[in-house]
Design a protein around this motif. Structure first.
Motif, PDB file in Angstrom:
ATOM      1  N   GLN A 157       0.231  -1.428   0.369  1.00 62.86           N
ATOM      2  CA  GLN A 157       0.151   0.137  -0.024  1.00 62.86           C
ATOM      3  C   GLN A 157       0.479   1.184   0.016  1.00 62.86           C
ATOM      4  O   GLN A 157       2.227   1.307   0.863  1.00 62.86           O
ATOM      5  N   TYR A 159       0.470   5.867  -1.705  1.00 67.20           N
ATOM      6  CA  TYR A 159      -0.364   7.083  -2.349  1.00 67.20           C
ATOM      7  C   TYR A 159       0.956   7.290  -3.202  1.00 67.20           C
ATOM      8  O   TYR A 159       2.593   6.745  -3.547  1.00 67.20           O
ATOM      9  N   THR A 221      -4.526   7.814  -6.090  1.00 65.90           N
ATOM     10  CA  THR A 221      -4.233   7.788  -4.128  1.00 65.90           C
ATOM     11  C   THR A 221      -4.470   6.289  -3.747  1.00 65.90           C
ATOM     12  O   THR A 221      -3.822   6.410  -2.539  1.00 65.90           O
ATOM     13  N   THR A 222      -4.739   5.328  -4.535  1.00 68.38           N
ATOM     14  CA  THR A 222      -4.571   3.989  -3.875  1.00 68.38           C
ATOM     15  C   THR A 222      -4.015   2.619  -4.938  1.00 68.38           C
ATOM     16  O   THR A 222      -3.709   3.028  -6.282  1.00 68.38           O
TER      17      THR A 222
END
Length: 462
Positions: A157, A159, A221-222
């Protein structure tokens, strides 16, 4: 970059832990985001992307003042060298190598010892790499958010458009900082891969090279937004005539080995190529060049364990504007044994040192690699590669130069020296290319459709 060969240069080997000659080491731990207190250092004593803002004690590395944020008058890639008036401070050669040995990577030291006239001209250091506001913002978020997966290598994970691990705690975190470093959304260029021979001739393959880095899109954003894509690369071979029309498409991922496809003009077909990865040799380079040496290191890092050795002041290629200068011709830049020294610029900078050793249940011809990654740009500037017996086998050096229109430092040209074969190869050289378009992704000249099998076929059949 060219078509793969069918047989490897050497038998693949099982890796073992090999010692690295530095005293301070950091152990590998499971990846975890840093605390809010640590993250608060970003933009204060650390730059927005995690480098030390202060100068080194002796001043060889200056303080970071924001980098090259304004476009110099007359700037165009390959048309202006902002530091053309700099003179070398000193040179490292066979006569004084011992004096500077602590700042010279082992691979460079080996080249100095192996080749008469090989030297490192060390210029004043300029911390030219900027950090756009969006990169600073996303990097600060990532500091407390980004994570490596339980398998120890997947980017789980983060950004987009920011450095995942600005305050790294492990070697694989540093590697992901390199792989996802901000260089803009997409680029296109006419490049040449060059292989000098001992008789003075040069084998040249001209290509169109298209790149896309979805992680760099500020809209990301992800990781779901990029569908697991690390990068997409497409090569369209223009010459020599015997190979014109060949094409290569690579999709590299954040969580699995890369996919690759090759277009063969004689067959008029696109074929999937699962072996175009790792240490499979690339044809046309006399077994001097492996697939995962493309762009200094490409593909999944799943075959190695990565140890963060620490940060060190080293002499590395930097502000390499001479290499992209359109006034230069390849025949004048390449010697029979190495790139002519007048075209190389080295500076003293702080770099992260990462040692990669092959996992016990994996195979690779390079049993160990040592990476030297710039603290300001997270670009990979130098790699030393060792065989199973611990012998230094190959040396690879990158390039770095600031492109203010992108707000980042670019890496294009790189060289690979084989100490056993005593030959070398260069790739991604742009000096004689007509196009070096750094904003192609932002302005739509490169997009997702560029990196499809249909486009690969279309370009080959045109």
């Amino acid at each position: 970059m060219q078509k793969q060969a069918n047989t490897p240069f050497r038998p693949r080997v099982v890796g073992a832990a090999l010692a690295l000659a530095f005293t301070a080491t950091l152990s590998i731990n499971a990846s975890a985001a840093v605390s809010e207190q640590e993250a608060a250092r970003l933009g204060k004593d650390l730059t927005p992307v995690g480098a030390e803002k202060a100068a080194s004690k002796d001043g060889a590395v200056p303080a970071w003042d924001g980098g090259m944020t304004k476009v110099p008058a007359g700037w165009k890639p390959g048309r202006l060298d902002p530091y053309k008036d700099d003179k070398p401070l000193y040179s490292v050669d066979a006569s004084n190598l011992d004096k500077h040995a602590d700042k010279v990577p082992p691979g460079q030291a080996a080249l100095i010892k192996a080749y008469k006239g090989y030297k490192l001209d060390v210029y004043p250091s300029h911390r030219s790499c900027p950090a756009p506001d969006i990169v600073a913002e996303r990097t600060k978020k990532n500091a407390t958010y980004a994570r490596i997966g339980d398998d120890g290598w997947r980017l789980e994970q983060a950004y987009g458009a920011g450095v995942p691990f600005p305050i790294p705690k492990s070697g694989v975190e540093v590697l992901w900082n390199y792989k996802t470093r901000y260089t803009g959304l997409g680029r296109r260029a006419q490049i040449s891969a060059l292989m000098p021979d001992k008789d003075g001739s040069i084998v040249e393959t001209k290509q169109w090279f298209f790149e896309m880095y979805p992680f760099n899109d500020p809209k990301t954003t992800t990781l779901k937004d990029v569908e697991g894509i690390d990068s997409k690369l497409l090569y369209d071979v223009l010459s020599p005539p015997s190979r014109a029309g060949e094409g290569y498409l690579i999709h590299a991922y954040l969580d699995k080995p890369q996919d690759a496809w090759i277009y063969f003009p004689g067959q008029r077909r696109v074929r999937r190529s699962p072996t175009f990865a790792y240490d499979n040799p690339i044809a046309g380079f006399d077994n001097l060049y492996f697939v995962d040496q493309i762009n200094m290191f490409t593909g999944a890092p799943d075959r190695y364990d990565f140890k963060l050795v620490g940060k060190k002041e080293m002499i590395v290629p930097y502000n390499s504007y001479k290499l992209i200068d359109k006034k230069n011709k390849f025949k004048d830049m390449l010697g029979t044994e190495y790139v002519k020294r007048d075209f190389m610029r080295y500076e003293t900078h702080r770099v992260w040192v990462v040692e990669a050793t092959v996992k016990g249940d994996k195979r690779h011809s390079f049993a160990k690699r040592v990476f030297y990654i710039d603290e300001d740009s997270w670009a990979l500037l130098h790699v030393d590669m060792y065989d199973a017996k611990g012998n230094l086998w190959r040396v690879q050096e990158g390039s770095l130069w600031a492109a203010p229109e992108v707000g980042a430092c670019m890496s294009y040209e790189y060289q690979m020296y084989d100490l056993v074969a005593r030959r070398y190869v260069t790739d991604n050289w742009t000096a004689e290319g007509e196009v070096l378009d750094l904003t192609a992704g932002k302005e739509g000249r490169v997009n997702t459709a560029t990196f499809s099998q249909d486009e690969l076929r279309r370009r080959g059949e045109r």
